[in-house]
Scaffold this motif. Structure first.
Motif, mmCIF file in Angstrom:
data_model
loop_
_atom_site.group_PDB
_atom_site.id
_atom_site.type_symbol
_atom_site.label_atom_id
_atom_site.label_comp_id
_atom_site.label_asym_id
_atom_site.label_seq_id
_atom_site.Cartn_x
_atom_site.Cartn_y
_atom_site.Cartn_z
ATOM 1 N N SER A 17 0.810 -1.302 -0.141
ATOM 2 C CA SER A 17 0.101 0.052 -0.009
ATOM 3 C C SER A 17 0.910 1.303 -0.069
ATOM 4 O O SER A 17 1.712 1.345 0.698
ATOM 5 N N GLY A 18 0.598 2.255 -0.656
ATOM 6 C CA GLY A 18 1.327 3.498 -0.861
ATOM 7 C C GLY A 18 0.834 4.532 0.113
ATOM 8 O O GLY A 18 -0.177 4.521 0.694
ATOM 9 N N ALA A 19 1.762 5.560 0.186
ATOM 10 C CA ALA A 19 1.432 6.869 1.025
ATOM 11 C C ALA A 19 1.355 8.165 0.186
ATOM 12 O O ALA A 19 0.455 8.854 0.110
ATOM 13 N N SER A 20 2.170 8.166 -0.904
ATOM 14 C CA SER A 20 1.907 9.247 -1.851
ATOM 15 C C SER A 20 1.108 8.792 -2.929
ATOM 16 O O SER A 20 1.603 8.552 -4.180
ATOM 17 N N THR A 21 -0.032 8.334 -2.760
ATOM 18 C CA THR A 21 -0.840 7.823 -3.776
ATOM 19 C C THR A 21 -1.365 8.777 -5.016
ATOM 20 O O THR A 21 -1.725 9.843 -4.602
ATOM 21 N N GLY A 22 -1.580 8.263 -5.856
ATOM 22 C CA GLY A 22 -2.165 9.108 -7.207
ATOM 23 C C GLY A 22 -3.729 9.092 -7.010
ATOM 24 O O GLY A 22 -4.286 8.105 -6.320
ATOM 25 N N ARG A 23 -4.329 9.940 -7.719
ATOM 26 C CA ARG A 23 -5.669 10.106 -7.724
ATOM 27 C C ARG A 23 -6.252 9.105 -8.664
ATOM 28 O O ARG A 23 -7.505 8.704 -8.513
ATOM 29 N N HIS A 24 -5.518 8.541 -9.683
ATOM 30 C CA HIS A 24 -6.039 7.674 -10.791
ATOM 31 C C HIS A 24 -5.764 6.236 -10.341
ATOM 32 O O HIS A 24 -5.893 5.200 -11.351
ATOM 33 N N GLU A 25 -5.234 5.850 -9.187
ATOM 34 C CA GLU A 25 -4.930 4.556 -8.996
ATOM 35 C C GLU A 25 -6.146 3.664 -8.613
ATOM 36 O O GLU A 25 -7.186 4.180 -8.073
ATOM 37 N N GLU B 272 0.409 15.065 -11.292
ATOM 38 C CA GLU B 272 0.031 13.952 -12.292
ATOM 39 C C GLU B 272 -0.824 14.309 -13.414
ATOM 40 O O GLU B 272 -0.731 13.482 -14.355
ATOM 41 N N ASP B 273 -1.613 15.321 -13.449
ATOM 42 C CA ASP B 273 -2.700 15.634 -14.618
ATOM 43 C C ASP B 273 -1.992 16.574 -15.285
ATOM 44 O O ASP B 273 -2.588 17.302 -16.131
ATOM 45 N N ASP B 274 -0.661 17.161 -15.212
ATOM 46 C CA ASP B 274 -0.177 18.002 -16.002
ATOM 47 C C ASP B 274 0.661 17.520 -17.145
ATOM 48 O O ASP B 274 1.781 17.381 -17.239
ATOM 49 N N TRP B 275 -0.468 17.231 -18.102
ATOM 50 C CA TRP B 275 0.254 16.601 -19.354
ATOM 51 C C TRP B 275 0.985 17.474 -20.176
ATOM 52 O O TRP B 275 2.133 16.983 -20.727
ATOM 53 N N GLU B 276 0.702 18.794 -20.162
ATOM 54 C CA GLU B 276 1.673 19.736 -20.841
ATOM 55 C C GLU B 276 2.978 19.872 -20.269
ATOM 56 O O GLU B 276 3.925 19.717 -21.003
ATOM 57 N N GLY B 277 3.159 19.983 -19.028
ATOM 58 C CA GLY B 277 4.358 20.143 -18.291
ATOM 59 C C GLY B 277 4.979 18.960 -18.455
ATOM 60 O O GLY B 277 6.364 18.830 -18.782
#
Ligand code: PGA
Ligand code: ZN
Length: 422
Positions: free
Chosen positions: A37-45, A287-292
């Motif tokens: 289990s993670g701690a710095s989990t992403g929104r899309h997991e 995580e959602d900065d596709w452009e960056g």
């Protein structure tokens, strides 16, 4: 065929509950696995289920355990473990949500892993040899945590992971010894520079309480130097885990009291790659900065740009990343995907498109070692499981040391990293 399903609540390396599962086959063979289990989990997991309430501060997983024992048992009993893809699909269908959140991805993954382990046991063959990948099986290049900040070290500094990659090593066994030497030198230097090497972070790294991110980077570079390695022998990787630093479109470096726009932030990171032998950077922007992500990948063509929270081991996100070149490598966490089959599809898709793959543990992990076999069997070629100490980390390194000592698997070597081929 699966005759009996038994899940229970075990503990992970952070002392939080996690789901463990044993499947017993009709021939008496057992397969057992414990979920990380993670701690710095992403929104899309894929979404774990936690009990909430008083027990274990709300982190209990008795609901997920019940889901395995009462619901998934009925779904999988009678099925052949040779058909893991079919088992994973049936579990997915029973949950009915994309992120497996109804009954919990921790429940779903426990079944998937235990079935994979049981299949190998039943065939009397090593776990790695029951997996197929787009490339032949190999011992992966390790990416080893030396110093930690962010969510894994009480935000001592902003960057989450400062890692060493033994790019000059001729074998995994040699690479681990070299990296252990770097860690020891860094511990000595950290004491000298007012950090405190007795503080160990979630993944067994040194908790880097220094004034700035660059001070930690400099310490790692000095540790590599003190251990006697040049840049062509020992390189640096960073996991920025930038999703944790994003605030209203800016990157906030709380440790050094700075708030940077994405362009300014990328200038800073590009400067680091000029001053230090950095070969891999993970989650460089939110995580959602596709452009960056696209901009960073285009700007640093000789650096492996690795998407962790950015891709969340999610096939749709990886496909979009391949189309847009928002990275050149994928971090693969089986519990972000929710099943072995889903993670495997991501590995095939990524490698098929010329991306590299790094199989990764979680910051809350266990003594279980299945991850090492997955990385080998898939031919993923890189692995990241934390530092060279703490048993939940060494369980994976030790399995790889064992497999390499047997002698018939090649070591992936520096070619494994994206951006390293000239
Ligand atoms: P996590 O960290 O397991 O806490 O998400 C690992 C990583 O970010 O790579
Ligand atoms: Zn990460």
């Amino acid at each position: 065929r699966i005759a009996r399903t038994h899940a229970w609540e075990a503990l992970d390396s952070r002392g939080r509950p996690t789901v463990a599962c044993t499947l017993t086959l009709a021939n008496g063979v057992e397969g057992r696995a414990v979920v990380p289990s993670g701690a710095s989990t992403g929104r899309h997991e894929a979404l774990e289920q936690r009990d909430g309430g008083e027990r274990y501060g709300g982190w209990g997983v008795s609901g997920a355990v019940r889901a395995v024992n009462e619901e998934y048992a009925r779904v999988v009993e009678g099925r052949s473990v040779a058909d893991r893809v079919g088992i994973d699909a049936a579990v997915e269908e029973h949950d009915g949500t994309d992120n497996l959140g109804r009954l919990g991805s921790n429940a779903a993954l426990a079944i998937s892993l235990a079935a994979t382990v049981a299949h190998a046991a039943s065939e009397r063959t090593p776990l790695w040899s029951t997996l197929t990948g787009p490339r032949p099986a190999s011992i992966p290049m390790p990416m080893v945590n030396i110093l930690s900040g962010g969510a894994h070290a009480g935000r001592a500094v902003d960057v989450q992971d400062f890692l060493a990659v033994p790019v000059g090593a001729a074998s995994f066994t040699e690479g681990i010894e070299q990296v252990a030497r770097v860690r020891a030198e860094c511990a000595r230097l950290l004491d000298q520079r007012g950090g405190w090497s007795a503080l160990v972070a979630d993944e067994g790294g040194l908790a880097a309480k220094l004034d700035s991110n660059e001070a930690v980077l400099a310490l790692l570079a000095d540790g590599i130097d003190a251990a006697g390695f040049g840049a062509d022998e020992m390189a640096i990787a960073l996991d920025i885990a930038a999703t944790q630093l994003v605030e209203g479109g800016a990157i906030v470096l709380a440790g050094q009291g700075e708030r940077l726009g994405v362009a300014e932030w990328l200038d800073l990171v590009a400067g680091w790659t000029e001053r230090y032998p950095i070969v891999s950077i993970e989650d460089v922007v939110g995580e959602d900065d596709w452009e960056g992500s696209r901009a960073a990948t285009a700007r640093l063509p000789h650096v492996q740009m690795l998407g962790d929270d950015h891709f969340a081991t999610n096939l749709d996100r990886v496909r979009r990343g391949i189309d847009e070149r928002s990275a050149n490598a994928v971090l693969v966490k089986v519990n972000q995907a929710g099943s072995v089959s889903r993670a495997e599809r991501v590995v095939f898709e990524a490698i098929g498109a010329g991306f590299e793959t790094v199989v990764s543990a979680r910051s809350g992990d266990t003594e279980d070692s299945w991850l090492a076999d997955l990385a080998v069997g898939w031919g993923a070629r890189q692995i990241k499981v934390g530092s060279t100490m703490r048993s939940e980390r060494t369980a994976k390194w030790n399995r790889l040391l064992e497999l390499e000592s047997v002698g018939d698997l090649p070591f992936a070597g520096r070619e494994a990293l994206a951006g390293q081929r000239s």
